[in-house]
Design a protein around this motif. Structure first.
Motif, short mmCIF file in Angstrom:
data_model
loop_
_atom_site.label_atom_id
_atom_site.label_comp_id
_atom_site.label_asym_id
_atom_site.label_seq_id
_atom_site.Cartn_x
_atom_site.Cartn_y
_atom_site.Cartn_z
N ARG A 1 0.86 -1.15 0.00
CA ARG A 1 0.00 0.00 0.00
C ARG A 1 0.89 1.19 0.00
O ARG A 1 1.34 1.61 1.04
N GLY B 1 -8.35 -2.13 -4.52
CA GLY B 1 -8.83 -3.18 -3.65
C GLY B 1 -9.98 -3.96 -4.24
O GLY B 1 -10.58 -3.60 -5.22
N ALA C 1 -13.63 -2.20 -0.74
CA ALA C 1 -12.89 -1.52 0.28
C ALA C 1 -13.70 -0.42 0.92
O ALA C 1 -14.80 -0.15 0.53
N ASN D 1 -5.76 -6.52 5.64
CA ASN D 1 -5.76 -5.47 6.66
C ASN D 1 -5.86 -6.10 8.05
O ASN D 1 -6.89 -6.68 8.39
N HIS E 1 -8.45 -8.30 -0.02
CA HIS E 1 -8.24 -6.88 0.23
C HIS E 1 -9.52 -6.12 0.57
O HIS E 1 -9.50 -4.90 0.56
N TYR F 1 -11.63 -3.92 2.30
CA TYR F 1 -11.20 -3.01 3.36
C TYR F 1 -11.94 -3.25 4.67
O TYR F 1 -11.38 -3.06 5.75
N GLN G 1 -9.58 8.76 -3.23
CA GLN G 1 -9.35 7.86 -2.11
C GLN G 1 -8.97 8.68 -0.89
O GLN G 1 -8.17 9.61 -0.99
N TYR H 1 -7.26 7.85 2.64
CA TYR H 1 -6.50 6.70 3.16
C TYR H 1 -5.65 7.15 4.33
O TYR H 1 -4.97 8.18 4.25
N TYR I 1 -13.97 0.48 -3.14
CA TYR I 1 -13.50 1.09 -1.89
C TYR I 1 -14.72 1.25 -0.98
O TYR I 1 -15.11 2.34 -0.61
N ASP J 1 -17.64 1.40 1.79
CA ASP J 1 -17.65 2.18 3.02
C ASP J 1 -18.99 2.04 3.73
O ASP J 1 -20.00 2.55 3.25
#
Length: 474
Positions: A3, A11, A14, A62, A102, A104, A396, A398, A432, A434
């Protein structure tokens, strides 16, 4: 990103962990699975808590997700293993496929459920016509290595340990997208094990609704993909580059102000991102890839510097072949603890200074803008499930974290995300993912959400492949 914050993540699904220890553990229906019977029927290995190798097999990229402990990990060695595992666990415990691991928020390790570990299904074969058949457990390194040896290329993400399955199913943004399109745009067909144990081939002519959904509808929603067939392109000569600028909020604002019209006007052969690092004194870098020689690339980079009005303190420009260019963006393969989220910029932001202000005083935070446009926009918004065809860039957010700092870092990421929303930057990229994103179904899928729901119910009416942000829950 496995990363390296210089570049961009790719990912398999994520996002920010909406609050510590969240991410929505799916409730167990009732563990009445005949695990011993499944073990006997599999040619691969079934691991359960206490078995040698289970603890390593269950862990994702992670470490913040290490608290998610499935009841079993099925290390599938064949499509038949996948089918047996799905039938054994369906409607008894949650089921999720794992490729690169991956996710997240750890959705590929359902607590108390079954992880379908597909990493043994990783063969990559390139045919004489350039088509590539790719096992769903293959990593991007597997794919890029085989394609490089055949002098072919496929646009995809940067992180070498990410699985091709998650990348492609969520759309597949990457460093060659402005020239060659998204990963999902190259999908010819996919082999899928459905919730009722059938093995289907989805293509433009066979199971066309499922094929449409698999191109951007996100992993884990419609079944377990076991193999992809992609059309590839001849591998081009590439130039990779990275420019570092002197740190200060004013300089970052100037670079962002110049970068936006520069990348908008750039030829589609050029892709670049802008990585803005937070702290007491924010800083930034521009990195990217150009399909062509360094001489032509340098002319374009000179234009960026002129538009920004800030001289870089570091400038690296190299001619590379396809595989070595992908290696340039690959980052570290080691597990890393982080909190992350994403947003999508429909158009260039009109408030560069306000964006930079969000990063001031936030050490360890990165806001990375990855340019869209070019070939990505050649495909209609509803032609595939990926809806952000006309958008300017993905963003992103991060930040590195530990178990002890996770709560504070999550709050900080949430504050940046909220600040972007105040600037009108609200949609998100499903890869990604969320759990804290408001109206996440619409944010990820836009006008494609209703059709995706219909496809999901058609192929999985009992919601065997269920998780907190499954399409059927949007």
């Amino acid at each position: 990103m496995a990363r390296d914050p210089l570049f961009h993540a790719s990912g398999t699904g994520a996002g920010a962990r909406g609050s510590p220890r969240t991410g929505g553990h799916t409730a167990v229906v009732g563990d009445t699975v005949d695990w011993d019977g499944l073990r006997r029927r599999m040619s691969g290995t079934l691991l359960r808590p206490g078995d040698a190798g289970f603890d390593n097999a269950r862990k994702l990229f992670n470490p913040l997700n290490d608290d998610r402990v499935p009841a079993a990990v099925a290390q599938c060695a064949s499509v038949a293993d996948v089918r047996e595992a799905v039938l054994a666990a369906a409607r008894r415990v949650p089921v999720a496929a794992r490729s690169g691991g991956h996710s997240y928020v750890g959705y590929s390790a359902p607590p108390g459920g079954l992880t379908l570990d597909l990493r043994r299904l990783s063969a990559v074969r390139v045919r004489p016509d350039g088509a590539a058949t790719v096992g769903a457990g293959a990593t991007l390194e597997n794919v890029y290595t085989a394609l490089g040896q055949a002098n072919r290329c496929l646009p995809g993400g940067s992180c070498f340990t990410v699985g091709i399955a998650g990348v492609a199913l969520g759309g597949g943004i990457g460093v060659l997208q402005r020239k060659f399109g998204l990963t999902c745009d190259h999908l010819v067909s996919a082999e899928v094990v459905t919730a009722d144990g059938r093995t289907l081939t989805a293509s433009a002519t066979r199971e066309p609704d499922l094929f449409w959904a698999l191109r951007g509808g996100g992993g884990g929603n419609f079944g377990a993909v076991t193999e992809f067939t992609f059309a590839t392109d001849p591998a081009p000569a590439l130039t990779v580059f990275a420019l570092g600028f002197p740190a200060s909020a004013g300089n970052v604002t100037k670079v962002l102000t110049g970068w936006q019209p520069w990348i908008t006007a750039a030829p589609r052969a050029l892709w670049a991102n802008l990585n803005m690092a937070g702290g007491t004194t924010p800083s930034c870098r521009v990195a990217g890839c150009f399909v062509g020689p360094s001489s032509a690339c340098n002319t374009l980079l000179n234009d960026l510097v002129a538009r920004a009005g800030v001289l870089p303190t570091q400038r690296r420009v190299e001619d590379r072949g396809y595989f070595k260019a992908m290696r340039f963006f690959s980052g570290s393969p080691d597990r890393q603890s982080f909190v992350a989220s994403s947003r999508v910029l429909a158009t260039p932001t009109t408030g560069p200074a306000a964006v930079v202000a969000l990063l001031t005083g936030r050490p360890g935070m990165a806001l990375i803008l990855d340019a869209l446009g070019g070939a990505v926009a050649d495909v209609g918004v509803q032609q595939t499930a990926f809806p952000h065809r006309k958008a300017f860039a993905t963003a992103q957010i991060y930040a590195s974290a530990t178990t002890a700092s996770e709560a504070a870092v999550t709050r900080s990421v949430g504050q940046v995300v909220a600040g972007l929303a105040d600037l009108g930057i609200k949609d998100g990229y499903v890869n990604y993912i969320d759990p804290a994103l408001p109206d996440w179904g619409t944010a990820y899928y836009g006008p494609n959400l209703d059709r995706l729901r219909r496809v999901a119910y058609a192929y999985d009416p009992d919601r065997v492949f269920d998780f907190p942000q499954a399409v059927t829950r949007a």
